[in-house]
Design a protein around this motif. Structure first.
Motif, PDB file in Angstrom:
ATOM      1  N   GLY A  52       0.801  -1.228   0.000  1.00  0.00           N
ATOM      2  CA  GLY A  52       0.000   0.000   0.000  1.00  0.00           C
ATOM      3  C   GLY A  52       0.825   1.264   0.000  1.00  0.00           C
ATOM      4  N   GLY A  53       1.993   1.220  -0.614  1.00  0.00           N
ATOM      5  CA  GLY A  53       2.841   2.405  -0.681  1.00  0.00           C
ATOM      6  C   GLY A  53       3.735   2.609   0.531  1.00  0.00           C
ATOM      7  N   VAL A  54       3.701   1.689   1.482  1.00  0.00           N
ATOM      8  CA  VAL A  54       4.546   1.792   2.672  1.00  0.00           C
ATOM      9  C   VAL A  54       5.950   1.318   2.319  1.00  0.00           C
ATOM     10  CG1 VAL A  54       4.900   0.907   5.015  1.00  0.00           C
ATOM     11  CG2 VAL A  54       2.603   1.426   4.222  1.00  0.00           C
ATOM     12  N   SER A  55       6.951   2.086   2.695  1.00  0.00           N
ATOM     13  CA  SER A  55       8.328   1.692   2.413  1.00  0.00           C
ATOM     14  C   SER A  55       8.730   0.495   3.272  1.00  0.00           C
ATOM     15  CB  SER A  55       9.293   2.850   2.671  1.00  0.00           C
ATOM     16  OG  SER A  55       9.463   3.058   4.061  1.00  0.00           O
ATOM     17  N   MET A  56       9.701  -0.256   2.796  1.00  0.00           N
ATOM     18  CA  MET A  56      10.182  -1.404   3.562  1.00  0.00           C
ATOM     19  C   MET A  56      10.780  -0.944   4.887  1.00  0.00           C
ATOM     20  SD  MET A  56      11.689  -4.023   0.707  1.00  0.00           S
ATOM     21  CE  MET A  56      12.865  -2.857   0.046  1.00  0.00           C
ATOM     22  N   SER A  57      11.449   0.194   4.888  1.00  0.00           N
ATOM     23  CA  SER A  57      12.029   0.707   6.131  1.00  0.00           C
ATOM     24  C   SER A  57      10.940   1.042   7.140  1.00  0.00           C
ATOM     25  CB  SER A  57      12.896   1.936   5.848  1.00  0.00           C
ATOM     26  OG  SER A  57      14.000   1.583   5.048  1.00  0.00           O
ATOM     27  N   SER A  58       9.849   1.640   6.679  1.00  0.00           N
ATOM     28  CA  SER A  58       8.729   1.934   7.581  1.00  0.00           C
ATOM     29  C   SER A  58       8.104   0.653   8.107  1.00  0.00           C
ATOM     30  CB  SER A  58       7.667   2.766   6.857  1.00  0.00           C
ATOM     31  OG  SER A  58       8.157   4.057   6.596  1.00  0.00           O
ATOM     32  N   ALA A  59       7.981  -0.348   7.242  1.00  0.00           N
ATOM     33  CA  ALA A  59       7.433  -1.638   7.673  1.00  0.00           C
ATOM     34  C   ALA A  59       8.301  -2.245   8.770  1.00  0.00           C
ATOM     35  CB  ALA A  59       7.324  -2.590   6.475  1.00  0.00           C
ATOM     36  N   MET A  60       9.617  -2.139   8.635  1.00  0.00           N
ATOM     37  CA  MET A  60      10.530  -2.668   9.653  1.00  0.00           C
ATOM     38  C   MET A  60      10.374  -1.899  10.959  1.00  0.00           C
ATOM     39  SD  MET A  60      12.837  -4.865  10.565  1.00  0.00           S
ATOM     40  CE  MET A  60      13.876  -5.515   9.274  1.00  0.00           C
ATOM     41  N   ARG A  61      10.280  -0.580  10.888  1.00  0.00           N
ATOM     42  CA  ARG A  61      10.113   0.205  12.115  1.00  0.00           C
ATOM     43  C   ARG A  61       8.827  -0.177  12.840  1.00  0.00           C
ATOM     44  NH1 ARG A  61      11.814   4.255   8.459  1.00  0.00           N
ATOM     45  NH2 ARG A  61      13.914   5.001   8.925  1.00  0.00           N
ATOM     46  N   VAL A  62       7.728  -0.324  12.096  1.00  0.00           N
ATOM     47  CA  VAL A  62       6.450  -0.700  12.708  1.00  0.00           C
ATOM     48  C   VAL A  62       6.549  -2.098  13.313  1.00  0.00           C
ATOM     49  CG1 VAL A  62       4.016  -1.234  12.238  1.00  0.00           C
ATOM     50  CG2 VAL A  62       5.065   0.833  11.280  1.00  0.00           C
ATOM     51  N   PHE A  63       7.131  -3.042  12.588  1.00  0.00           N
ATOM     52  CA  PHE A  63       7.300  -4.398  13.096  1.00  0.00           C
ATOM     53  C   PHE A  63       8.053  -4.373  14.426  1.00  0.00           C
ATOM     54  CE2 PHE A  63       9.615  -8.343  13.619  1.00  0.00           C
ATOM     55  CZ  PHE A  63       8.673  -9.309  13.313  1.00  0.00           C
ATOM     56  N   LEU A  64       9.157  -3.630  14.468  1.00  0.00           N
ATOM     57  CA  LEU A  64       9.976  -3.594  15.675  1.00  0.00           C
ATOM     58  C   LEU A  64       9.258  -2.927  16.837  1.00  0.00           C
ATOM     59  CD1 LEU A  64      13.412  -2.764  14.057  1.00  0.00           C
ATOM     60  CD2 LEU A  64      12.755  -4.920  15.158  1.00  0.00           C
ATOM     61  N   ILE A  65       8.597  -1.808  16.587  1.00  0.00           N
ATOM     62  CA  ILE A  65       7.928  -1.120  17.692  1.00  0.00           C
ATOM     63  C   ILE A  65       6.799  -1.983  18.244  1.00  0.00           C
ATOM     64  CG2 ILE A  65       6.248   0.256  16.383  1.00  0.00           C
ATOM     65  CD1 ILE A  65       8.261   1.521  19.376  1.00  0.00           C
ATOM     66  N   LEU A  66       6.075  -2.687  17.373  1.00  0.00           N
ATOM     67  CA  LEU A  66       5.014  -3.572  17.858  1.00  0.00           C
ATOM     68  C   LEU A  66       5.579  -4.765  18.620  1.00  0.00           C
ATOM     69  CD1 LEU A  66       2.525  -3.509  14.866  1.00  0.00           C
ATOM     70  CD2 LEU A  66       2.287  -2.379  17.090  1.00  0.00           C
ATOM     71  N   HIS A  67       6.686  -5.312  18.143  1.00  0.00           N
ATOM     72  CA  HIS A  67       7.323  -6.432  18.837  1.00  0.00           C
ATOM     73  C   HIS A  67       7.703  -6.031  20.258  1.00  0.00           C
ATOM     74  CE1 HIS A  67       9.922  -9.895  19.552  1.00  0.00           C
ATOM     75  NE2 HIS A  67      10.824  -9.043  19.995  1.00  0.00           N
ATOM     76  N   ARG A  69       6.688  -3.356  21.965  1.00  0.00           N
ATOM     77  CA  ARG A  69       5.514  -2.912  22.723  1.00  0.00           C
ATOM     78  C   ARG A  69       4.779  -4.113  23.298  1.00  0.00           C
ATOM     79  NH1 ARG A  69      -0.006  -1.821  22.161  1.00  0.00           N
ATOM     80  NH2 ARG A  69      -0.656  -0.016  23.384  1.00  0.00           N
ATOM     81  N   ASN A  70       4.609  -5.161  22.481  1.00  0.00           N
ATOM     82  CA  ASN A  70       3.948  -6.374  22.965  1.00  0.00           C
ATOM     83  C   ASN A  70       4.724  -7.007  24.116  1.00  0.00           C
ATOM     84  OD1 ASN A  70       1.808  -6.163  21.200  1.00  0.00           O
ATOM     85  ND2 ASN A  70       2.755  -7.437  19.642  1.00  0.00           N
ATOM     86  N   ARG A  71       6.051  -7.003  24.030  1.00  0.00           N
ATOM     87  CA  ARG A  71       6.870  -7.531  25.133  1.00  0.00           C
ATOM     88  C   ARG A  71       6.673  -6.707  26.394  1.00  0.00           C
ATOM     89  NH1 ARG A  71      12.820  -8.206  24.167  1.00  0.00           N
ATOM     90  NH2 ARG A  71      12.608  -9.161  26.184  1.00  0.00           N
TER      91      ARG A  71
END
Length: 82
Positions: A52-67, A69-71
């Motif tokens: 959806g137009g999201v950069s791979m770098s942004s996807a990585m940042r979101v993945f990491l922050i959610l990981h 945050r969940n911990r």
């Protein structure tokens, strides 16, 4: 904070990510914790939070922050991390 470019293989294709050093450190730690390679971690991040137009770098940042945050939330509730 300056971003560093690193080559990573995502879904079998070599590509580049541009992330701040703190995110590279977090990605290395996360990959080690999950028992996956950096390429496998990047692939998960792009598959779950990219598109959806999201950069791979942004996807990585979101993945990491959610990981992390969940911990944090699991630890706060007294549960083992997922």
């Amino acid at each position: 904070m300056q971003r560093k470019i690193r080559n990573v293989e995502v879904a079998g294709h070599r590509t580049s990510f541009r992330l701040e050093e703190a995110f590279w450190d977090a990605a290395r730690d996360c990959a080690a914790e999950l028992g996956v390679t950096m390429g496998q971690l990047a692939t998960r991040a792009v598959e779950t939070h990219g598109g959806g137009g999201v950069s791979m770098s942004s996807a990585m940042r979101v993945f990491l922050i959610l990981h992390y945050r969940n911990r944090f939330l699991a630890a706060r509730r007294g549960y083992p991390p997922a």
